[in-house]
Design an enzyme around this catalytic site. Structure first.
Site, PDB file in Angstrom:
ATOM      1  N   CYS A 111       0.818  -1.226   0.000  1.00 27.66           N
ATOM      2  CA  CYS A 111       0.000   0.000   0.000  1.00 27.66           C
ATOM      3  C   CYS A 111       0.850   1.274   0.000  1.00 27.66           C
ATOM      4  O   CYS A 111       0.365   2.344  -0.351  1.00 27.66           O
ATOM      5  CB  CYS A 111      -0.943   0.019   1.197  1.00 27.66           C
ATOM      6  SG  CYS A 111      -2.215  -1.250   1.092  1.00 27.66           S
ATOM      7  N   HIS A 253      -3.674   7.450   2.141  1.00 25.09           N
ATOM      8  CA  HIS A 253      -3.993   6.127   1.589  1.00 25.09           C
ATOM      9  C   HIS A 253      -5.416   5.763   1.984  1.00 25.09           C
ATOM     10  O   HIS A 253      -5.788   5.840   3.159  1.00 25.09           O
ATOM     11  CB  HIS A 253      -2.988   5.103   2.130  1.00 25.09           C
ATOM     12  CG  HIS A 253      -3.389   3.689   1.856  1.00 25.09           C
ATOM     13  ND1 HIS A 253      -3.782   3.255   0.611  1.00 25.09           N
ATOM     14  CD2 HIS A 253      -3.486   2.605   2.673  1.00 25.09           C
ATOM     15  CE1 HIS A 253      -4.096   1.975   0.671  1.00 25.09           C
ATOM     16  NE2 HIS A 253      -3.921   1.552   1.916  1.00 25.09           N
ATOM     17  N   ASN A 283     -10.183   0.049  -1.106  1.00 22.29           N
ATOM     18  CA  ASN A 283      -8.735   0.138  -0.867  1.00 22.29           C
ATOM     19  C   ASN A 283      -8.022  -0.478  -2.076  1.00 22.29           C
ATOM     20  O   ASN A 283      -8.005  -1.700  -2.226  1.00 22.29           O
ATOM     21  CB  ASN A 283      -8.389  -0.602   0.424  1.00 22.29           C
ATOM     22  CG  ASN A 283      -6.899  -0.575   0.745  1.00 22.29           C
ATOM     23  OD1 ASN A 283      -6.066  -0.334  -0.127  1.00 22.29           O
ATOM     24  ND2 ASN A 283      -6.558  -0.844   1.998  1.00 22.29           N
TER      25      ASN A 283
HETATM   26  N1  COA Z   1     -19.376  -8.270   7.880  1.00 24.01           N
HETATM   27  C1  COA Z   1     -19.839  -8.552   9.098  1.00 24.01           C
HETATM   28  N2  COA Z   1     -19.041  -8.892  10.126  1.00 24.01           N
HETATM   29  C2  COA Z   1     -17.713  -8.936   9.882  1.00 24.01           C
HETATM   30  C3  COA Z   1     -17.167  -8.647   8.643  1.00 24.01           C
HETATM   31  C4  COA Z   1     -18.058  -8.307   7.598  1.00 24.01           C
HETATM   32  N3  COA Z   1     -17.613  -8.001   6.365  1.00 24.01           N
HETATM   33  N4  COA Z   1     -15.822  -8.772   8.708  1.00 24.01           N
HETATM   34  C5  COA Z   1     -15.530  -9.110   9.975  1.00 24.01           C
HETATM   35  N5  COA Z   1     -16.670  -9.220  10.683  1.00 24.01           N
HETATM   36  C6  COA Z   1     -16.856  -9.593  12.072  1.00 24.01           C
HETATM   37  C7  COA Z   1     -15.699 -10.364  12.638  1.00 24.01           C
HETATM   38  O1  COA Z   1     -15.744 -11.723  12.225  1.00 24.01           O
HETATM   39  C8  COA Z   1     -15.931 -10.200  14.115  1.00 24.01           C
HETATM   40  O2  COA Z   1     -16.887 -11.149  14.512  1.00 24.01           O
HETATM   41  P1  COA Z   1     -16.730 -11.922  15.922  1.00 24.01           P
HETATM   42  O3  COA Z   1     -16.715 -10.834  16.961  1.00 24.01           O
HETATM   43  O4  COA Z   1     -17.926 -12.803  15.934  1.00 24.01           O
HETATM   44  O5  COA Z   1     -15.419 -12.638  15.812  1.00 24.01           O
HETATM   45  C9  COA Z   1     -16.563  -8.812  14.215  1.00 24.01           C
HETATM   46  O6  COA Z   1     -16.962  -8.438  12.888  1.00 24.01           O
HETATM   47  C10 COA Z   1     -15.645  -7.777  14.750  1.00 24.01           C
HETATM   48  O7  COA Z   1     -14.385  -7.968  14.137  1.00 24.01           O
HETATM   49  P2  COA Z   1     -13.270  -6.906  14.293  1.00 24.01           P
HETATM   50  O8  COA Z   1     -12.085  -7.308  13.480  1.00 24.01           O
HETATM   51  O9  COA Z   1     -13.041  -6.628  15.725  1.00 24.01           O
HETATM   52  O10 COA Z   1     -14.037  -5.685  13.645  1.00 24.01           O
HETATM   53  P3  COA Z   1     -13.511  -4.250  13.401  1.00 24.01           P
HETATM   54  O11 COA Z   1     -14.441  -3.284  13.972  1.00 24.01           O
HETATM   55  O12 COA Z   1     -12.070  -4.108  13.767  1.00 24.01           O
HETATM   56  O13 COA Z   1     -13.629  -4.129  11.817  1.00 24.01           O
HETATM   57  C11 COA Z   1     -12.165  -4.259   9.949  1.00 24.01           C
HETATM   58  C12 COA Z   1     -12.950  -5.020  10.992  1.00 24.01           C
HETATM   59  C13 COA Z   1     -11.416  -5.220   9.063  1.00 24.01           C
HETATM   60  C14 COA Z   1     -13.169  -3.449   9.111  1.00 24.01           C
HETATM   61  C15 COA Z   1     -11.224  -3.283  10.683  1.00 24.01           C
HETATM   62  O14 COA Z   1     -10.458  -3.986  11.615  1.00 24.01           O
HETATM   63  C16 COA Z   1     -10.325  -2.560   9.767  1.00 24.01           C
HETATM   64  O15 COA Z   1     -10.757  -1.791   8.930  1.00 24.01           O
HETATM   65  N6  COA Z   1      -8.988  -2.753   9.922  1.00 24.01           N
HETATM   66  C17 COA Z   1      -8.015  -2.137   9.050  1.00 24.01           C
HETATM   67  C18 COA Z   1      -7.966  -2.898   7.774  1.00 24.01           C
HETATM   68  C19 COA Z   1      -7.132  -2.178   6.754  1.00 24.01           C
HETATM   69  O16 COA Z   1      -7.252  -0.987   6.581  1.00 24.01           O
HETATM   70  N7  COA Z   1      -6.272  -2.915   6.083  1.00 24.01           N
HETATM   71  C20 COA Z   1      -5.440  -2.410   5.083  1.00 24.01           C
HETATM   72  C21 COA Z   1      -4.326  -1.646   5.677  1.00 24.01           C
HETATM   73  S1  COA Z   1      -3.417  -0.932   4.371  1.00 24.01           S
END
Ligand code: COA
Length: 338
Positions: A111, A253, A283
């Site tokens: 990224c 980004h 993204n």
């Molecule tokens: N729809 C519904 N639920 C989802 C889901 C989706 N698309 N993806 C994940 N979940 C669930 C998880 O399985 C988890 O369930 P559980 O509690 O039963 O295990 C729950 O949502 C919470 O997961 P968590 O990872 O704590 O959620 P979050 O609030 O952190 O959101 C992301 C998840 C991935 C959206 C978030 O962590 C994020 O944006 N992280 C950065 C990712 C990123 O930018 N990556 C690239 C970097 S360059």
């Protein structure tokens, strides 16, 4: 002092679109969950058989046209999804753009590829190796996303962005400022594709199912992204002698709308100064920043003379930031497929 100056820009997204509604048919998820957690509504994806170079060539062509140029002395391609493990993809892009036997190579910083690529291209210019460099950042990253993984499938998308850089003066509009870069390989498992490289191939053992796809620790990625993009931004501003009040536009980004919002808040950069297109394109990994700049310029949201702060973070871990004053450019077409 000689430095790299932006002379043209272009963006490209493939025609295929995946909406949140489409994803609800594949996963236990919802439009509301995706929008509130990521800010994404739609994303563009490559058709079966298409590859990163197909996106890169279109963006590169548009950047050359914007600059009114038909040549470049070198091609740098920032990508983490090369067409093949070997060779690099940049020579194919240079050949398809009829740029002749110019130096062409890939930069792998996921990224952060565009900002790492800016530093690399600027180095080619200041070292006297090239007068002009076509820097393309392109990823067909959905080819690395596990189709069974809802947390990554909602985020990542495909696209390309490119700039033509030329030798110029650091006082000119379009001059790329000092580039701040950093990495932390101890965090490589935060965002990693375990299989496909020499580590797994030398073992002679087939990969575990799913190991050819990206594994992401979402919460850790989120925390690191906010911290690194904020710190790198402050360092880049200090290097160029600007305060956050001097910034007209933030081009962060497009990882996640909440991440961008938190970084902007920490820096004290207001809502109207934040460029964003994550809602439409998701993204797009290395392509994210140049695609954002191209779209903003094409829509008149970024105009000549505005001071822009660029900041990024991604797998590696790797991050970076830099500044530039937006130049007066030729027509920038919207980064659509057509
Ligand atoms: N729809 C519904 N639920 C989802 C889901 C989706 N698309 N993806 C994940 N979940 C669930 C998880 O399985 C988890 O369930 P559980 O509690 O039963 O295990 C729950 O949502 C919470 O997961 P968590 O990872 O704590 O959620 P979050 O609030 O952190 O959101 C992301 C998840 C991935 C959206 C978030 O962590 C994020 O944006 N992280 C950065 C990712 C990123 O930018 N990556 C690239 C970097 S360059």
């Amino acid at each position: 002092m000689t430095c790299a100056v932006v002379a043209g820009i272009g963006g490209y997204v493939p025609p295929g679109v995946v909406t949140n509604e489409d994803l609800t048919k594949r996963f236990d998820t919802s439009d509301t969950w995706i929008r509130t957690r990521t800010g994404i509504a739609t994303r563009h994806v490559v058709d079966p058989g298409a590859a990163t170079s197909d996106l890169a060539v279109e963006a590169g062509r548009r950047a050359l046209e914007c600059a009114g140029a038909t040549t470049a002395d070198a091609v740098v391609l920032a990508t983490s999804t090369p067409d093949h493990l070997c060779p690099a993809t940049a020579p194919a892009v240079a050949a398809r753009l009829s740029l002749g036997s110019v130096p062409a190579f890939d930069v792998g910083a996921v990224c952060s590829g565009f900002v790492y690529g800016l530093a690399t291209a600027a180095g080619l210019i200041t070292a006297g190796t090239a007068e002009t460099v076509l820097l393309v950042a392109a990823d067909a990253f959905t080819t690395m996303v596990d189709p069974r993984d809802r947390s990554t499938s909602v985020i990542f998308a495909d696209g390309a962005g490119a700039v033509l850089l030329r030798a110029g003066d650091s006082q000119e509009a379009g001059a790329v400022g000092p580039v701040v870069l950093g990495s932390d390989g101890a965090g490589k498992e935060v965002l990693e594709v375990p299989a496909g490289g020499s580590r797994q191939r030398s073992s002679g053992v087939p990969p575990e199912p799913g190991d050819e796809y990206l594994k992401m620790r979402g919460r850790e990625a989120y925390r690191h992204a906010v911290e690194r993009m904020t710190t790198a931004s402050r360092q880049a501003l200090a290097r160029v002698g600007w305060t956050p009040d001097d910034v007209h536009k933030l081009a962060a980004h497009q990882a996640n709308a909440r991440i961008i919002g938190t970084v902007a808040e920490e820096l004290g950069i207001g809502q109207t100064q934040r460029l964003t297109n994550i809602e439409q394109v998701g993204n797009t990994v290395g392509a994210s920043i140049p695609l954002l700049l191209a779209q903003a310029a094409s829509e008149g949201r970024l105009v000549s003379g505005e001071r822009v702060l660029l900041t990024t973070f991604g797998a590696g871990l790797a991050w970076g930031a830099t500044t530039l004053t937006w130049p007066s450019l030729g027509e920038v077409p919207a980064p659509s497929a057509a």
